[in-house]
Design an enzyme around this catalytic site. Structure first.
Site, mmCIF file in Angstrom:
data_model
loop_
_atom_site.group_PDB
_atom_site.id
_atom_site.type_symbol
_atom_site.label_atom_id
_atom_site.label_comp_id
_atom_site.label_asym_id
_atom_site.label_seq_id
_atom_site.Cartn_x
_atom_site.Cartn_y
_atom_site.Cartn_z
ATOM 1 N N ASP A 96 -3.437 9.863 -0.958
ATOM 2 C CA ASP A 96 -2.087 9.992 -1.550
ATOM 3 C C ASP A 96 -1.355 8.627 -1.718
ATOM 4 O O ASP A 96 -0.017 8.551 -1.662
ATOM 5 C CB ASP A 96 -1.243 10.820 -0.401
ATOM 6 C CG ASP A 96 -1.084 10.389 0.788
ATOM 7 O OD1 ASP A 96 -1.497 9.148 1.105
ATOM 8 O OD2 ASP A 96 -0.832 11.255 1.841
ATOM 9 N N GLU A 118 -9.625 14.154 0.553
ATOM 10 C CA GLU A 118 -8.646 14.632 1.336
ATOM 11 C C GLU A 118 -7.588 15.000 0.313
ATOM 12 O O GLU A 118 -6.101 14.932 0.153
ATOM 13 C CB GLU A 118 -7.869 13.236 1.904
ATOM 14 C CG GLU A 118 -7.005 13.638 3.053
ATOM 15 C CD GLU A 118 -6.468 12.428 3.691
ATOM 16 O OE1 GLU A 118 -5.359 11.644 3.225
ATOM 17 O OE2 GLU A 118 -6.764 11.925 4.737
ATOM 18 N N GLU A 132 4.293 9.691 -1.032
ATOM 19 C CA GLU A 132 2.921 10.321 -0.722
ATOM 20 C C GLU A 132 2.668 11.745 -1.109
ATOM 21 O O GLU A 132 1.912 12.199 -1.759
ATOM 22 C CB GLU A 132 2.378 10.255 0.486
ATOM 23 C CG GLU A 132 2.033 8.720 0.874
ATOM 24 C CD GLU A 132 2.988 7.906 1.453
ATOM 25 O OE1 GLU A 132 4.301 8.317 1.465
ATOM 26 O OE2 GLU A 132 3.147 6.597 1.832
ATOM 27 N N HIS A 209 5.009 2.801 9.910
ATOM 28 C CA HIS A 209 5.090 1.926 8.575
ATOM 29 C C HIS A 209 5.639 2.795 7.696
ATOM 30 O O HIS A 209 5.967 2.301 6.610
ATOM 31 C CB HIS A 209 3.619 1.643 8.512
ATOM 32 C CG HIS A 209 2.897 2.654 7.811
ATOM 33 N ND1 HIS A 209 3.146 3.213 6.658
ATOM 34 C CD2 HIS A 209 1.862 3.669 8.406
ATOM 35 C CE1 HIS A 209 2.179 4.329 6.460
ATOM 36 N NE2 HIS A 209 1.309 4.373 7.602
ATOM 37 N N ARG A 211 7.527 4.425 4.631
ATOM 38 C CA ARG A 211 8.484 3.914 3.813
ATOM 39 C C ARG A 211 9.878 4.683 3.982
ATOM 40 O O ARG A 211 11.230 3.935 4.070
ATOM 41 C CB ARG A 211 8.366 4.068 2.230
ATOM 42 C CG ARG A 211 7.779 2.913 1.562
ATOM 43 C CD ARG A 211 7.518 3.030 -0.113
ATOM 44 N NE ARG A 211 7.571 2.023 -0.612
ATOM 45 C CZ ARG A 211 6.450 1.117 -0.743
ATOM 46 N NH1 ARG A 211 5.452 1.354 0.044
ATOM 47 N NH2 ARG A 211 6.470 -0.005 -1.489
ATOM 48 N N HIS A 242 2.414 -3.523 11.574
ATOM 49 C CA HIS A 242 2.162 -3.266 10.214
ATOM 50 C C HIS A 242 2.310 -4.741 9.655
ATOM 51 O O HIS A 242 3.330 -5.097 9.838
ATOM 52 C CB HIS A 242 2.570 -2.190 9.582
ATOM 53 C CG HIS A 242 1.889 -1.874 8.175
ATOM 54 N ND1 HIS A 242 2.405 -2.425 6.974
ATOM 55 C CD2 HIS A 242 1.497 -0.765 8.034
ATOM 56 C CE1 HIS A 242 1.778 -1.960 6.158
ATOM 57 N NE2 HIS A 242 1.202 -0.929 6.464
HETATM 58 C C1 UD1 Z 1 0.825 2.213 1.826
HETATM 59 C C2 UD1 Z 1 0.707 3.270 0.975
HETATM 60 C C3 UD1 Z 1 0.862 4.394 2.222
HETATM 61 C C4 UD1 Z 1 0.038 4.410 3.473
HETATM 62 C C5 UD1 Z 1 -0.021 2.927 3.960
HETATM 63 C C6 UD1 Z 1 -1.016 2.614 5.030
HETATM 64 C C7 UD1 Z 1 1.874 3.591 -0.961
HETATM 65 C C8 UD1 Z 1 2.930 3.513 -1.782
HETATM 66 N N1 UD1 Z 1 1.892 3.584 0.393
HETATM 67 O O1 UD1 Z 1 2.022 1.768 2.383
HETATM 68 O O2 UD1 Z 1 0.846 5.701 1.623
HETATM 69 O O3 UD1 Z 1 0.159 5.234 4.244
HETATM 70 O O4 UD1 Z 1 -0.234 2.006 2.790
HETATM 71 O O5 UD1 Z 1 -0.816 1.554 5.629
HETATM 72 O O6 UD1 Z 1 0.703 3.490 -1.571
HETATM 73 N N2 UD1 Z 1 1.216 -6.335 3.248
HETATM 74 C C9 UD1 Z 1 0.464 -7.555 3.505
HETATM 75 N N3 UD1 Z 1 -0.789 -7.174 3.642
HETATM 76 C C10 UD1 Z 1 -1.635 -6.180 3.845
HETATM 77 C C11 UD1 Z 1 -0.877 -5.216 3.695
HETATM 78 C C12 UD1 Z 1 0.592 -5.116 3.419
HETATM 79 O O7 UD1 Z 1 1.145 -8.480 3.459
HETATM 80 O O8 UD1 Z 1 -2.681 -6.263 4.111
HETATM 81 C C13 UD1 Z 1 2.860 -6.407 3.083
HETATM 82 C C14 UD1 Z 1 3.017 -6.619 1.805
HETATM 83 O O9 UD1 Z 1 4.308 -7.406 1.722
HETATM 84 C C15 UD1 Z 1 3.377 -5.652 1.147
HETATM 85 C C16 UD1 Z 1 3.968 -4.648 2.169
HETATM 86 O O10 UD1 Z 1 3.153 -4.983 3.252
HETATM 87 O O11 UD1 Z 1 4.121 -5.680 -0.089
HETATM 88 C C17 UD1 Z 1 3.971 -2.945 1.875
HETATM 89 O O12 UD1 Z 1 2.634 -2.822 1.326
HETATM 90 P P1 UD1 Z 1 2.337 -1.367 0.435
HETATM 91 O O13 UD1 Z 1 0.886 -1.157 0.324
HETATM 92 O O14 UD1 Z 1 3.403 -1.584 -0.521
HETATM 93 O O15 UD1 Z 1 3.078 -0.146 1.335
HETATM 94 P P2 UD1 Z 1 2.586 0.234 2.783
HETATM 95 O O16 UD1 Z 1 3.986 0.511 3.595
HETATM 96 O O17 UD1 Z 1 1.581 -0.693 3.728
HETATM 97 N N1 UDP Z 2 -5.494 1.609 12.114
HETATM 98 C C1 UDP Z 2 -6.172 0.339 12.463
HETATM 99 N N2 UDP Z 2 -5.524 -0.452 13.106
HETATM 100 C C2 UDP Z 2 -4.333 -0.765 13.310
HETATM 101 C C3 UDP Z 2 -3.524 0.425 13.174
HETATM 102 C C4 UDP Z 2 -4.149 1.511 12.572
HETATM 103 O O1 UDP Z 2 -7.514 0.200 12.259
HETATM 104 O O2 UDP Z 2 -3.683 -1.568 14.021
HETATM 105 C C5 UDP Z 2 -6.226 2.687 11.489
HETATM 106 C C6 UDP Z 2 -6.151 3.967 12.333
HETATM 107 O O3 UDP Z 2 -6.959 4.153 13.153
HETATM 108 C C7 UDP Z 2 -6.111 4.915 11.017
HETATM 109 C C8 UDP Z 2 -5.662 4.315 9.912
HETATM 110 O O4 UDP Z 2 -5.693 3.058 10.298
HETATM 111 O O5 UDP Z 2 -7.375 5.194 10.886
HETATM 112 C C9 UDP Z 2 -4.070 4.550 9.554
HETATM 113 O O6 UDP Z 2 -3.542 3.620 8.729
HETATM 114 P P1 UDP Z 2 -1.991 3.597 8.539
HETATM 115 O O7 UDP Z 2 -1.357 4.183 9.950
HETATM 116 O O8 UDP Z 2 -1.684 2.440 8.125
HETATM 117 O O9 UDP Z 2 -1.634 4.573 7.204
HETATM 118 P P2 UDP Z 2 -1.705 6.328 7.031
HETATM 119 O O10 UDP Z 2 -2.761 6.793 7.761
HETATM 120 O O11 UDP Z 2 -0.439 6.772 7.546
HETATM 121 O O12 UDP Z 2 -1.584 6.414 5.440
#
Ligand code: UD1
Ligand code: UDP
Length: 380
Positions: A96, A118, A132, A209, A211, A242
């Protein structure tokens, strides 16, 4: 031979797609071409490295503090260009995220069949989790094959008018990933965690994490953790933070200087699953963690008002506690200090999978292309 293109971009998609990529690469029925969007960077690369996944294409779209529209447009634009010279016979998207919905839209515009892994999770609230719930509903409109993790998610799809013949219940591939990883006792790169593991102290493992929780709600979570740390000096709180700066700048300030709180960088998946196995209690707003922790018998407190993953709530291992600061403190205190309550939640249950989801996915793909038959659906 049909070419299948898994498309993914974030940490959880990479974890959940890895078993499918491995199954496709082992199969002699399909060619597998992996495309990553790079919606996440470090957190994506960390997973691909662990599972040995080397992307064939990388759109590298990440921007700091990226907007949802930027993720959507940069992904569609990148895939649009890719599909003009590298057109697969089907794409696979997972879950999602905005990467997954953008991938489905871009493929649909090129008349490429979309396989949704999924599929069918629903919270019933379009605005929570945001975005999502909308993403997954949009992808359902475009998919040719819906791979539902459970019979509950299949029922959601059928209730929305999806033809039951287009739905296969596979189990969640996260359980495949977990089962291949959790027993490996991968060393922690952060020495504080290795020391902690050797002490046997009780661990509260925390991730956040979402939003819709960012801002004041996350400040409240930070205060709740600080209060728990003060009240329970024997407990150690482990928070792999995160990468999102919007998460770090709200949750972390209240935790500074607390001797029994360890904040780390995101843990590589193998290290995280080891920490899950060591944890006494899990406090999270994550989707994937809600699926994994029950299979290890860990009580999970979910800091959300609703969930699209009701199966472990019904099994009694997951409790939805909302995001209120006082409630978080109270619910952790109850689990720590009321043994009967802890015991009632600490049941190992596997409502999300049996480790064979990738095999069922491969069989469903074979049927889609007339190369074989699907296998029996996953049941609990
Ligand atoms: C995203 C997904 C969410 C998922 C989550 C898992 C969307 C809208 N959101 O949310 O569904 O649950 O990932 O973690 O698709 N950033 C980094 N490096 C990284 C990752 C993130 O710097 O490796 C920072 C950046 O500033 C980025 C921000 O985190 O802009 C947010 O990342 P983003 O993918 O937009 O949203 P998540 O909250 O991670
Ligand atoms: N996870 C990881 N390292 C971390 C935190 C989470 O590998 O420090 C893994 C966790 O086991 C799970 C996945 O990341 O499989 C979940 O990711 P996240 O919570 O970012 O996203 P969501 O599942 O909420 O979309």
């Amino acid at each position: 031979m049909p070419t299948i293109m898994p498309i993914f971009g974030t940490r959880p998609e990479a974890i959940k797609m890895a078993p499918i990529v491995a199954a496709l690469q082992d199969s002699d029925l399909f060619d597998c071409v992996v495309t990553v969007t790079g919606q996440h960077r470090e957190m994506l690369d960390q997973v691909n490295e662990l599972f040995g996944v080397v992307p064939d294409h990388d759109l590298n779209i990440l921007q700091q503090r990226q907007s949802l529209s930027a993720i959507m447009t940069r992904t569609i634009d990148g895939l649009d260009k890719l599909f003009t010279h590298d057109k697969p016979d089907a794409v696979i998207v997972q879950g999602d995220t905005t990467t997954s919905t953008a991938g489905a839209i871009a493929a649909f515009y090129h008349s490429i069949p979309v396989v949704h892994v999924e599929a069918g999770l629903r919270s019933g609230d379009l605005f929570s989790p945001f975005p999502e719930e909308a993403n997954r509903k949009l992808t359902s409109q475009l998919a040719s094959l819906h791979l539902a993790p459970t019979s509950v998610s299949k029922a959601n799809l059928v209730a929305e008018g999806v033809d039951p013949h287009d739905v296969v219940v596979t189990g969640n591939t996260v359980i495949d990933a977990l089962l291949t990883t959790v027993g490996k006792k991968i060393p922690f790169t952060d020495h504080r965690l290795e020391e902690l593991a050797s002490t046997g102290r009780q661990i509260l493992l925390v991730t956040t994490h979402r939003r819709e929780n960012q801002g004041d709600t996350m400040r409240g979570m930070g205060r709740a953790l600080a209060r728990i740390a003060d009240a329970e000096p024997d407990l150690v709180i482990v928070l792999p933070a995160h990468k999102n700066p919007a998460v770090r700048e709200t949750v972390l300030p209240a935790l500074e200087g607390k001797p029994n709180i360890i904040v780390t960088e995101p843990l590589a998946y193998g290290e995280f699953t080891r920490m899950l196995a060591l944890a006494h209690i899990v406090l999270t707003d994550s989707g994937g963690v809600q699926e994994e922790a029950p299979s290890l018998g860990k009580p999970v407190l979910v800091m959300r008002e609703n969930t699209e993953r009701p199966e472990a709530v019904h099994a009694g291992t997951v409790a939805l506690i909302g995001t209120d600061e006082d409630r978080i403190v109270k619910e952790v205190d109850r689990l720590l200090n009321e043994q009967a309550h802890f015991d009632s939640m600490a049941n190992a249950v596997n409502p999300y999978g049996d480790g064979k989801a990738a095999l069922r996915t491969l069989a469903a793909l074979s049927q889609l292309f007339g190369l074989g038959l699907r296998v029996e659906d996953f049941t609990v």
